[in-house]
Design a protein around this motif. Structure first.
Motif, PDB file in Angstrom:
ATOM      1  N   SER A 281       0.839  -1.204   0.000  1.00  5.78           N
ATOM      2  CA  SER A 281       0.000   0.000   0.000  1.00  5.78           C
ATOM      3  C   SER A 281       0.877   1.259   0.000  1.00  5.78           C
ATOM      4  N   LEU A 282       2.079   1.166   0.593  1.00  5.72           N
ATOM      5  CA  LEU A 282       2.965   2.343   0.647  1.00  5.72           C
ATOM      6  C   LEU A 282       3.522   2.691  -0.732  1.00  5.72           C
ATOM      7  N   LEU A 283       3.802   1.672  -1.549  1.00  5.01           N
ATOM      8  CA  LEU A 283       4.237   1.966  -2.924  1.00  5.01           C
ATOM      9  C   LEU A 283       3.069   2.534  -3.726  1.00  5.01           C
ATOM     10  N   GLY A 284       1.850   2.110  -3.400  1.00  8.75           N
ATOM     11  CA  GLY A 284       0.671   2.720  -4.021  1.00  8.75           C
ATOM     12  C   GLY A 284       0.591   4.194  -3.656  1.00  8.75           C
ATOM     13  N   LEU A 285       0.887   4.504  -2.387  1.00  9.53           N
ATOM     14  CA  LEU A 285       0.889   5.903  -1.950  1.00  9.53           C
ATOM     15  C   LEU A 285       1.973   6.711  -2.678  1.00  9.53           C
ATOM     16  N   VAL A 286       3.155   6.131  -2.821  1.00 10.16           N
ATOM     17  CA  VAL A 286       4.238   6.823  -3.546  1.00 10.16           C
ATOM     18  C   VAL A 286       3.786   7.110  -4.977  1.00 10.16           C
ATOM     19  N   SER A 287       3.199   6.119  -5.618  1.00 10.36           N
ATOM     20  CA  SER A 287       2.759   6.272  -7.001  1.00 10.36           C
ATOM     21  C   SER A 287       1.755   7.421  -7.133  1.00 10.36           C
ATOM     22  N   VAL A 288       0.854   7.518  -6.173  1.00 10.12           N
ATOM     23  CA  VAL A 288      -0.150   8.577  -6.177  1.00 10.12           C
ATOM     24  C   VAL A 288       0.487   9.938  -5.868  1.00 10.12           C
ATOM     25  N   LEU A 289       1.384   9.991  -4.872  1.00  7.90           N
ATOM     26  CA  LEU A 289       2.047  11.267  -4.540  1.00  7.90           C
ATOM     27  C   LEU A 289       2.758  11.831  -5.773  1.00  7.90           C
ATOM     28  N   GLU A 290       3.352  10.939  -6.560  1.00  6.39           N
ATOM     29  CA  GLU A 290       4.161  11.399  -7.687  1.00  6.39           C
ATOM     30  C   GLU A 290       3.339  11.888  -8.880  1.00  6.39           C
ATOM     31  N   VAL A 291       2.017  11.691  -8.832  1.00  2.00           N
ATOM     32  CA  VAL A 291       1.155  12.280  -9.877  1.00  2.00           C
ATOM     33  C   VAL A 291       0.191  13.309  -9.276  1.00  2.00           C
ATOM     34  N   SER A 292       0.279  13.538  -7.968  1.00  3.01           N
ATOM     35  CA  SER A 292      -0.722  14.391  -7.310  1.00  3.01           C
ATOM     36  C   SER A 292      -0.379  15.870  -7.422  1.00  3.01           C
ATOM     37  N   LYS A 293      -1.366  16.708  -7.098  1.00  3.04           N
ATOM     38  CA  LYS A 293      -1.204  18.163  -7.103  1.00  3.04           C
ATOM     39  C   LYS A 293      -1.524  18.675  -5.699  1.00  3.04           C
ATOM     40  N   ILE A 320       5.161  19.507  -2.773  1.00  3.34           N
ATOM     41  CA  ILE A 320       5.203  18.238  -3.516  1.00  3.34           C
ATOM     42  C   ILE A 320       5.952  18.409  -4.842  1.00  3.34           C
ATOM     43  N   GLU A 321       5.669  19.527  -5.529  1.00  2.00           N
ATOM     44  CA  GLU A 321       6.198  19.683  -6.891  1.00  2.00           C
ATOM     45  C   GLU A 321       7.724  19.720  -6.910  1.00  2.00           C
ATOM     46  N   GLU A 322       8.324  20.532  -6.019  1.00  2.00           N
ATOM     47  CA  GLU A 322       9.785  20.670  -6.035  1.00  2.00           C
ATOM     48  C   GLU A 322      10.499  19.387  -5.592  1.00  2.00           C
ATOM     49  N   LYS A 323       9.778  18.500  -4.886  1.00  2.00           N
ATOM     50  CA  LYS A 323      10.434  17.297  -4.361  1.00  2.00           C
ATOM     51  C   LYS A 323      10.376  16.102  -5.315  1.00  2.00           C
TER      52      LYS A 323
END
Ligand code: ZN
Length: 498
Positions: A281-293, A320-323
């Motif tokens: 589930s944590l990799l799912g969260l990473v995947s979502v963070l990396e496309v989120s706004k 989020i964007e700069e990271k």
């Protein structure tokens, strides 16, 4: 009861790691005489990530942790807790968290612990880090979920059980957080759906019993309770992530709760990497963070057999964007892949047994060499300035004894190499492998094994970077030796970690 720390906390940095090797569902089906189409449709898993012969939960956790530190842009010595959640510890007795903490530079002034709860060991340690940071006991804490999941050959689990890791650095929200953690909620019962007894190599599971009373009851209850207590509905959520034992279960949970496919698909990484257990589930969260706004709301719900679920509401912030581009993204790892067949997979995962000796206790020598093996430390002569690796007490150039430890650059180029095809017994699982002379960015030359590359793909001049892997082990019962090897450099790789 909803859990909320007294101070507001959030994700300061995050990092993923997925090994580069994959095995297809249809290759596993072929070996065991099952209908490949049926399994692909039943599980919604095309292929799963397989750890290489020099990877384990510790090395996977280390790379995810290094990526999280690069995004957090903090000093590792400021991390007051390092927690690793896993059900595949390299040692039965000896913490994984100390290996990770040492490798990333967080030792010695830190709390370190391993957590266990099948596939939710990562999210429960995240709750503990939230508690420590949110009560002001520590400034930053690191939560990791990582696994090299075990499964008996031919078992249904073998189609999904995969390898991967995710790490999060938590800090107070005044420290440039990428996302705020609003609240969490946990739901647990004693449900014997999946277990592994001491000394047994593979887990067992209650056939036909893992769905309704286990996964769905806990995931749905935790999700509903958190949303109810926070007075929100699926319409207030942009992305939802559930634990992913396969592709079907999370899709069904989403449907039952009233989420759309658009809300769940961005986090559904299981289709391409399999079930990474504590990391799933944590990799799912990473995947979502990396496309989120900024402003997006994320609902994360884990599941661990035995059984329980932790649910979190997370809100994305401007930072989020700069990271996002400060370290490799999960898609970089998912797209970096090489297929292996069942025979290679079985060899690497120790499913083909070869005779192995008992250990000789090389622990003291290994312990003394940890600084140079984990941190790539060389020695620099204060007299003439020359840098040496391995570190030397006396300068061969000017005979000075004024030598100081210096961190070496992690990137370099291959200047020469040789292929080892007849290795000593302890490296049999790894053969063939490449030993290379690598010239680092500062001109220092190091002899090292290469990893994640086939001998035929190695080129003189190839750009490589240092990663921590298993170098070997002292027989079946001795210590495991970790240290650097070099692999073909990744985009946004670890050149600036020292
Ligand atoms: Zn000198």
């Amino acid at each position: 009861m909803v859990m909320r720390p007294s101070k507001k906390v959030g994700i300061v940095g995050w990092g993923a790691y997925v090994p580069m090797y994959r095995i297809k569902t249809r290759e596993i089906a072929r070996v065991w005489g099952k209908d490949p189409r049926r399994y692909e449709e039943m599980l919604l898993i095309e292929e799963k990530a397989v750890a290489g012969p020099d990877e384990d939960t510790a090395t996977i956790a280390i790379e995810a942790a290094q990526n999280a530190i690069m995004r957090a842009q903090i000093e590792p010595s400021e991390i007051g807790a390092v927690f690793v959640g896993t059900e595949s510890k390299p040692y039965a007795v000896k913490p994984t968290a100390t290996i990770v903490a040492e490798a990333v530079g967080a030792t010695p002034n830190t709390l370190a612990a391993d957590f266990e709860f099948a596939c939710k060991a990562g999210t429960e340690n995240l709750q503990c880090v939230i508690g420590l940071v949110g009560s002001g006991m520590i400034k930053y804490g690191m939560s990791i979920g990582a696994d090299v999941a075990q499964s008996a050959p031919g078992d249904e689990l073998e189609f999904a059980a995969a390898a991967g890791g995710a790490a999060f650095i938590i800090g107070e929200t005044n420290h440039n957080v990428a996302a705020r953690i609003e609240a969490s909620y946990s739901f647990v019962t004693d449900t014997p759906d999946f277990w592994r007894r001491e000394g047994q190599p593979y887990p067992k599971h209650g056939e036909g019993f893992t769905g309704e009373p286990a996964y769905f009851r806990h995931v749905l209850s935790a999700a509903r309770a958190l949303m109810e207590e926070l007075s929100i509905t699926p319409r207030d959520i942009d992305y939802v992530v559930f634990h992913m034992p396969n592709g079907k279960f999370p899709l069904k949970a989403a449907r039952i709760l009233g989420f759309s496919r658009e809300q769940i698909l961005p986090g559904l990484v299981v289709r391409k990497i399999g079930n990474t257990y504590s990391a799933s589930s944590l990799l799912g969260l990473v995947s979502v963070l990396e496309v989120s706004k900024p402003g997006d709301n994320i609902l994360l719900v884990s599941y661990g057999s035995g059984a329980g679920s932790d649910a979190f509401l997370i809100t994305v912030e401007d930072a989020i964007e700069e990271k996002k581009d400060l370290a490799p993204r999960i898609v970089d790892y998912i797209e970096r892949k090489r297929y292996v067949d069942y025979a290679i997979y079985a060899k690497w995962r120790g499913k083909i047994l070869i005779p192995r000796r008992s250990g000789n206790s090389h622990a003291p020598k290994h312990w003394r060499e940890i600084p140079q093996r984990y941190k790539l430390m060389g020695s620099q002569c204060e007299g003439c300035g020359k840098i040496y690796f391995p570190p030397r007490p006396v300068c061969p150039n000017c005979r000075s004894t004024e030598m100081v430890y210096v961190p070496l650059p992690r990137r370099g180029r291959v200047v020469n190499y040789t292929v080892i095809r007849q290795p000593p017994l302890e490296f049999k699982y790894h053969a063939p492998y490449v030993v290379a002379i690598v010239e680092l960015e500062n001109g220092v030359r190091i002899t090292s094994q290469l990893t994640d590359v086939s001998p035929e793909d190695v080129r003189i001049g190839m750009e490589v970077e240092a990663v921590i892997r298993k170098l070997g082990e002292d027989g079946v019962d001795g210590i495991i030796f970790y240290g650097f090897k070099f692999r073909p450099a990744l985009h946004n790789g670890n050149s600036h970690i020292s």
